[in-house]
Design an enzyme around this catalytic site. Structure first.
Site, PDB file in Angstrom:
ATOM      1  N   THR A  11      50.101  40.937  31.328  1.00 38.66           N
ATOM      2  CA  THR A  11      51.107  41.995  31.164  1.00 38.66           C
ATOM      3  C   THR A  11      50.595  43.346  31.651  1.00 38.66           C
ATOM      4  O   THR A  11      51.341  44.326  31.679  1.00 38.66           O
ATOM      5  CB  THR A  11      51.473  42.147  29.675  1.00 38.66           C
ATOM      6  N   GLY A  12      49.314  43.427  32.007  1.00 34.98           N
ATOM      7  CA  GLY A  12      48.716  44.711  32.391  1.00 34.98           C
ATOM      8  C   GLY A  12      48.960  45.060  33.850  1.00 34.98           C
ATOM      9  O   GLY A  12      49.519  44.263  34.614  1.00 34.98           O
ATOM     10  N   SER A  40      52.177  40.035  22.857  1.00 31.01           N
ATOM     11  CA  SER A  40      53.063  39.753  24.001  1.00 31.01           C
ATOM     12  C   SER A  40      53.503  38.305  24.075  1.00 31.01           C
ATOM     13  O   SER A  40      54.366  37.969  24.898  1.00 31.01           O
ATOM     14  CB  SER A  40      52.340  40.099  25.307  1.00 31.01           C
ATOM     15  N   ARG A 100      29.101  42.635  35.198  1.00 32.13           N
ATOM     16  CA  ARG A 100      28.785  42.962  36.592  1.00 32.13           C
ATOM     17  C   ARG A 100      27.296  43.059  36.877  1.00 32.13           C
ATOM     18  O   ARG A 100      26.844  42.669  37.952  1.00 32.13           O
ATOM     19  CB  ARG A 100      29.461  44.290  36.983  1.00 32.13           C
ATOM     20  N   CYS A 131      36.803  49.305  40.970  1.00 31.14           N
ATOM     21  CA  CYS A 131      37.732  49.546  42.088  1.00 31.14           C
ATOM     22  C   CYS A 131      37.173  50.515  43.131  1.00 31.14           C
ATOM     23  O   CYS A 131      37.321  50.309  44.338  1.00 31.14           O
ATOM     24  CB  CYS A 131      39.081  50.044  41.553  1.00 31.14           C
ATOM     25  N   SER A 161      46.335  54.551  37.578  1.00 36.83           N
ATOM     26  CA  SER A 161      46.469  53.114  37.327  1.00 36.83           C
ATOM     27  C   SER A 161      45.106  52.461  37.124  1.00 36.83           C
ATOM     28  O   SER A 161      45.031  51.356  36.567  1.00 36.83           O
ATOM     29  CB  SER A 161      47.231  52.409  38.457  1.00 36.83           C
ATOM     30  N   GLY A 162      44.037  53.138  37.537  1.00 39.05           N
ATOM     31  CA  GLY A 162      42.693  52.649  37.237  1.00 39.05           C
ATOM     32  C   GLY A 162      42.438  52.605  35.735  1.00 39.05           C
ATOM     33  O   GLY A 162      41.543  51.905  35.262  1.00 39.05           O
ATOM     34  N   LYS A 215      28.231  53.221  37.776  1.00 41.22           N
ATOM     35  CA  LYS A 215      28.707  51.926  38.292  1.00 41.22           C
ATOM     36  C   LYS A 215      28.734  51.939  39.820  1.00 41.22           C
ATOM     37  O   LYS A 215      28.353  50.962  40.458  1.00 41.22           O
ATOM     38  CB  LYS A 215      30.136  51.647  37.799  1.00 41.22           C
ATOM     39  N   ARG A 236      39.455  61.931  38.277  1.00 40.12           N
ATOM     40  CA  ARG A 236      40.800  61.359  38.071  1.00 40.12           C
ATOM     41  C   ARG A 236      41.821  62.365  38.596  1.00 40.12           C
ATOM     42  O   ARG A 236      41.723  63.573  38.294  1.00 40.12           O
ATOM     43  CB  ARG A 236      41.012  61.113  36.583  1.00 40.12           C
ATOM     44  N   HIS A 243      43.269  54.862  45.344  1.00 41.26           N
ATOM     45  CA  HIS A 243      42.078  55.710  45.179  1.00 41.26           C
ATOM     46  C   HIS A 243      41.653  56.237  46.552  1.00 41.26           C
ATOM     47  O   HIS A 243      41.694  55.503  47.543  1.00 41.26           O
ATOM     48  CB  HIS A 243      40.900  54.897  44.640  1.00 41.26           C
TER      49      HIS A 243
HETATM   50  P1  A2P Z   1      49.041  43.051  25.849  1.00 38.45           P
HETATM   51  O1  A2P Z   1      50.092  43.625  26.741  1.00 38.45           O
HETATM   52  O2  A2P Z   1      49.498  41.859  25.089  1.00 38.45           O
HETATM   53  O3  A2P Z   1      48.345  44.079  24.996  1.00 38.45           O
HETATM   54  P2  A2P Z   1      46.082  47.353  31.111  1.00 38.45           P
HETATM   55  O4  A2P Z   1      44.685  47.310  31.654  1.00 38.45           O
HETATM   56  O5  A2P Z   1      47.115  47.611  32.141  1.00 38.45           O
HETATM   57  O6  A2P Z   1      46.188  48.278  29.925  1.00 38.45           O
HETATM   58  O7  A2P Z   1      46.367  45.879  30.524  1.00 38.45           O
HETATM   59  C1  A2P Z   1      45.527  45.257  29.592  1.00 38.45           C
HETATM   60  C2  A2P Z   1      45.878  43.786  29.491  1.00 38.45           C
HETATM   61  O8  A2P Z   1      44.942  43.163  28.599  1.00 38.45           O
HETATM   62  C3  A2P Z   1      47.255  43.524  28.934  1.00 38.45           C
HETATM   63  O9  A2P Z   1      47.808  42.386  29.550  1.00 38.45           O
HETATM   64  C4  A2P Z   1      46.974  43.248  27.459  1.00 38.45           C
HETATM   65  O10 A2P Z   1      47.920  42.425  26.839  1.00 38.45           O
HETATM   66  C5  A2P Z   1      45.684  42.484  27.587  1.00 38.45           C
HETATM   67  N1  A2P Z   1      44.947  42.498  26.314  1.00 38.45           N
HETATM   68  C6  A2P Z   1      44.506  43.565  25.624  1.00 38.45           C
HETATM   69  N2  A2P Z   1      43.900  43.173  24.478  1.00 38.45           N
HETATM   70  C7  A2P Z   1      43.977  41.823  24.443  1.00 38.45           C
HETATM   71  C8  A2P Z   1      43.537  40.819  23.528  1.00 38.45           C
HETATM   72  N3  A2P Z   1      42.883  41.119  22.412  1.00 38.45           N
HETATM   73  N4  A2P Z   1      43.798  39.512  23.846  1.00 38.45           N
HETATM   74  C9  A2P Z   1      44.443  39.193  24.969  1.00 38.45           C
HETATM   75  N5  A2P Z   1      44.876  40.100  25.887  1.00 38.45           N
HETATM   76  C10 A2P Z   1      44.644  41.394  25.629  1.00 38.45           C
END
Ligand code: A2P
Length: 341
Positions: A11-12, A40, A100, A131, A161-162, A215, A236, A243
């Site tokens: 979802t991220g 989610s 890494r 990135c 977005s980073g 890094k 940033r 970037h």
């Molecule tokens: P969720 O949307 O369910 O929180 P971004 O880097 O864009 O913030 O996205 C982070 C991603 O990592 C999202 O898909 C988020 O899901 C997922 N995430 C964060 N914490 C957990 C967790 N404890 N278990 C599984 N996925 C996670």
């Protein structure tokens, strides 16, 4: 027979881009599993233009039947679940910084050190670089092979977005708040990011550099050459995606603009757009949604014996994250992972 592939953090910002990239490149997958947190689970994400995937809870997933997992859910999630997945026989490609610098984990940009993928077996984990490092080493590799890069000074201009989807939301909400005179709320960045720039990414270290700057140094050495000296200033900027980097290099051999341009042009994944005229260079906004690393503004540095300056731009969610991870997976299946027919 294709592969069973999981995307962790689906979802991220990067996870969604991973799904798009897998679909666009027709990755040979029989099944794609979208995983995120319990919050989610049951929701949906798009896979390509037509398909929709149901999101499952990472904590409940059995990795023993998954061949490859692309992780982009942050370092804490990676530290907890990547070793478990690896032990269950799944090869993890992790986008976080958690593994890494682990000597038993290869850190890979396929065009630069694709052979290193073959060393995945100790932990069944392969790390995707930061990135900013990924696009930097893409530009440095052909220059290093031909001219021998000794030292790199780099200033970054990194999009929000980073910092994930919450970082993008913060720029959007603050920008709106400025226009309508609402109070500015900040949770993701240390200072207001709308209409501002912030010289601080990740935490401060004892020597005054930030972890993002560290890094860039250590990852460049691990991927490209341990003898290269790198000093970075990471900033940033209020850009959603893409970037940019101003890069100053010193080389062992004499370097000239035409020679540098020629080797950069011949390197896969790099596109040189360099006309000394209005619009004769690439900006982050133009790189968004593109796979390439763009190099512009190539010129000799007259202040050192063998020096060059250039501008380097790429979509941080693509070559800086999702695309590079998918390319690692492609290298893995083409060269190292044999699937029984
Ligand atoms: P969720 O949307 O369910 O929180 P971004 O880097 O864009 O913030 O996205 C982070 C991603 O990592 C999202 O898909 C988020 O899901 C997922 N995430 C964060 N914490 C957990 C967790 N404890 N278990 C599984 N996925 C996670």
């Amino acid at each position: 027979m294709g592969y069973k592939v999981a995307v962790v953090g689906a979802t991220g910002a990067v996870g969604r881009e991973m799904l798009t990239t897998l679909a666009e490149r027709n990755f040979p997958a029989d099944e794609i599993i979208a995983l995120a947190s319990a919050r989610s689970a049951g929701g949906q994400v798009s896979y390509g233009e037509k398909d929709v995937l149901t999101i499952h809870d990472l904590a409940k997933h059995d990795f023993s039947t998954t061949d490859i997992a692309l992780f982009s859910a942050g370092g804490d999630v990676a530290k907890e679940y990547a070793p478990k997945a690896g032990k269950a026989g799944c090869v993890v490609i992790d986008n976080s910084s958690a593994f890494r610098m682990d000597p038993d984990v290869p850190l890979v940009v396929p065009e630069v050190n694709g052979d290193a993928v073959g060393k995945y077996g100790k932990k069944n984990i392969i790390a995707n670089p930061n990135c900013s490092t990924a696009q930097l080493v893409m530009a440095l590799k052909p220059l290093h092979d031909t001219f021998g890069v000794k030292r790199v000074v780099v200033s970054t201009y990194q999009s929000v977005s980073g910092a994930g989807k919450d970082g993008m939301d913060e720029l959007f909400n603050q920008t709106r708040a400025v226009y309508v005179n609402d109070p500015i709320e900040k949770t993701q960045f240390t200072k207001q990011i709308a209409f501002n720039v912030i010289p601080h990414i990740d935490v401060f270290m004892d020597d005054g550099f930030t972890k993002e700057e560290w890094k860039m140094r250590v990852e460049t050495c691990k991927i490209l050459d341990p003898d290269i000296e790198v000093v970075a200033q990471c900033v940033r900027v209020p850009v959603f995606v893409g970037h940019a980097e101003a890069v100053f290099i010193e080389t062992k051999k004499p370097i000239d603009e035409q020679g540098a341009t020629d080797v950069l042009r011949n390197f896969p994944g790099v596109i040189v757009i360099d006309h000394r005229a209005d619009e004769g260079y690439v900006t982050p906004q133009e790189s968004a949604g593109e796979d390439a690393v763009y190099v512009s503004r190539i010129r000799r540095d007259p202040t050192v014996k063998n020096g060059l300056v250039f501008w380097c731009v790429s979509d941080n969610l693509r070559k800086g994250a999702a695309l590079n991870a998918v390319q690692i997976a492609e290298t893995l299946i083409e060269r190292f992972l044999k699937k029984a027919a």
